[in-house]
Write a protein that holds these residues in place. Structure first.
Motif, PDB file in Angstrom:
ATOM      1  N   ASP A  83     -35.571 -16.742  25.546  1.00 21.41           N
ATOM      2  CA  ASP A  83     -34.743 -16.815  23.972  1.00 21.41           C
ATOM      3  C   ASP A  83     -33.529 -17.543  24.251  1.00 21.41           C
ATOM      4  OD1 ASP A  83     -36.404 -14.900  22.271  1.00 21.41           O
ATOM      5  OD2 ASP A  83     -35.644 -13.198  24.052  1.00 21.41           O
ATOM      6  N   LYS A  84     -33.338 -18.286  22.970  1.00 21.44           N
ATOM      7  CA  LYS A  84     -31.926 -19.200  22.969  1.00 21.44           C
ATOM      8  C   LYS A  84     -31.043 -18.438  21.933  1.00 21.44           C
ATOM      9  CE  LYS A  84     -31.023 -23.719  20.932  1.00 21.44           C
ATOM     10  NZ  LYS A  84     -31.331 -24.865  20.179  1.00 21.44           N
ATOM     11  N   ILE A  85     -29.704 -18.159  22.613  1.00 19.72           N
ATOM     12  CA  ILE A  85     -28.679 -17.695  22.017  1.00 19.72           C
ATOM     13  C   ILE A  85     -27.684 -18.806  21.807  1.00 19.72           C
ATOM     14  CG2 ILE A  85     -26.963 -16.072  22.010  1.00 19.72           C
ATOM     15  CD1 ILE A  85     -28.642 -14.466  24.174  1.00 19.72           C
ATOM     16  N   GLU A  86     -27.641 -19.351  20.442  1.00 20.74           N
ATOM     17  CA  GLU A  86     -26.582 -20.396  20.136  1.00 20.74           C
ATOM     18  C   GLU A  86     -25.093 -19.969  20.259  1.00 20.74           C
ATOM     19  OE1 GLU A  86     -27.312 -21.904  16.507  1.00 20.74           O
ATOM     20  OE2 GLU A  86     -29.715 -22.356  16.901  1.00 20.74           O
ATOM     21  N   ASP A  87     -24.368 -20.738  20.974  1.00 26.60           N
ATOM     22  CA  ASP A  87     -22.968 -20.388  21.347  1.00 26.60           C
ATOM     23  C   ASP A  87     -22.315 -21.614  21.095  1.00 26.60           C
ATOM     24  OD1 ASP A  87     -20.616 -20.286  23.068  1.00 26.60           O
ATOM     25  OD2 ASP A  87     -21.548 -18.374  23.594  1.00 26.60           O
ATOM     26  N   PRO A  88     -21.007 -21.559  20.797  1.00 18.07           N
ATOM     27  CA  PRO A  88     -20.535 -22.701  20.231  1.00 18.07           C
ATOM     28  C   PRO A  88     -20.038 -23.707  21.534  1.00 18.07           C
ATOM     29  CG  PRO A  88     -19.147 -20.892  19.353  1.00 18.07           C
ATOM     30  CD  PRO A  88     -20.400 -20.478  19.922  1.00 18.07           C
ATOM     31  N   LYS A  89     -19.662 -22.684  22.708  1.00 11.94           N
ATOM     32  CA  LYS A  89     -19.415 -23.370  23.942  1.00 11.94           C
ATOM     33  C   LYS A  89     -20.584 -23.759  24.758  1.00 11.94           C
ATOM     34  CE  LYS A  89     -15.673 -19.958  24.759  1.00 11.94           C
ATOM     35  NZ  LYS A  89     -15.225 -18.697  25.364  1.00 11.94           N
ATOM     36  N   GLY A  90     -21.843 -23.824  24.147  1.00 13.21           N
ATOM     37  CA  GLY A  90     -23.054 -24.406  24.885  1.00 13.21           C
ATOM     38  C   GLY A  90     -24.064 -23.102  24.504  1.00 13.21           C
TER      39      GLY A  90
END
Length: 146
Positions: free
Chosen positions: A122-129
């Motif tokens: 899964d892909k977890i979007e995160d502002p730090k990457g």
């Protein structure tokens, strides 16, 4: 057709049709991780799934038969050089003993099955990457004494 030839044909068709494993998985109602593994030759597919994959990609009976065939799971024994595969190898190298200790502390003396097993990516979007979430779900198999 052997598994290597099958994989070449599948990857060529996938590329020509501009498909992703995720799209194929959704369209075929199959886990994209399992689908990729079967198409890359590391798992066998039940006949109905093999036929669906071949039909979807416009490939013939030879690919269907190769998908059904039991694989010989052999991989290169050298340290991998592909950066992504190497990092997973590194994770096991660094944390393998830790995982073994924690699993055996919680479950007892045994192993996690790679046969009665599922895996999700899964892909977890995160502002730090963005983050990669790997979920490995295997049945615990205790060692037996006799």
């Amino acid at each position: 057709m052997n598994k290597e030839q099958m994989t070449d044909a599948i990857v060529a068709a996938k590329t020509q049709l501009n498909l992703s494993w995720e799209k194929m998985g959704v369209d075929l109602n199959m886990s994209p991780v399992w689908l990729a593994s079967a198409c890359l030759g590391m798992n066998s597919a039940p006949a109905e799934k093999a036929a669906a994959i071949s039909s979807y990609l416009g490939l013939g009976e030879e690919v269907t038969s190769a998908l059904i065939a039991f694989p010989t799971k052999i991989w290169d024994q050298a340290v991998p050089t592909d950066p992504l595969i190497y990092r997973l190898y590194e994770v096991v190298g660094v944390y393998g003993e830790t995982l073994k200790e924690v699993i055996q502390e919680k479950f007892g003396d045994g192993i996690m099955s790679a046969i009665d097993f599922s895996m999700e990516v899964d892909k977890i979007e995160d502002p730090k990457g963005d983050r990669v979430l790997l979920t490995l779900n295997g049945k615990f198999l205790p060692y037996k004494s006799w």
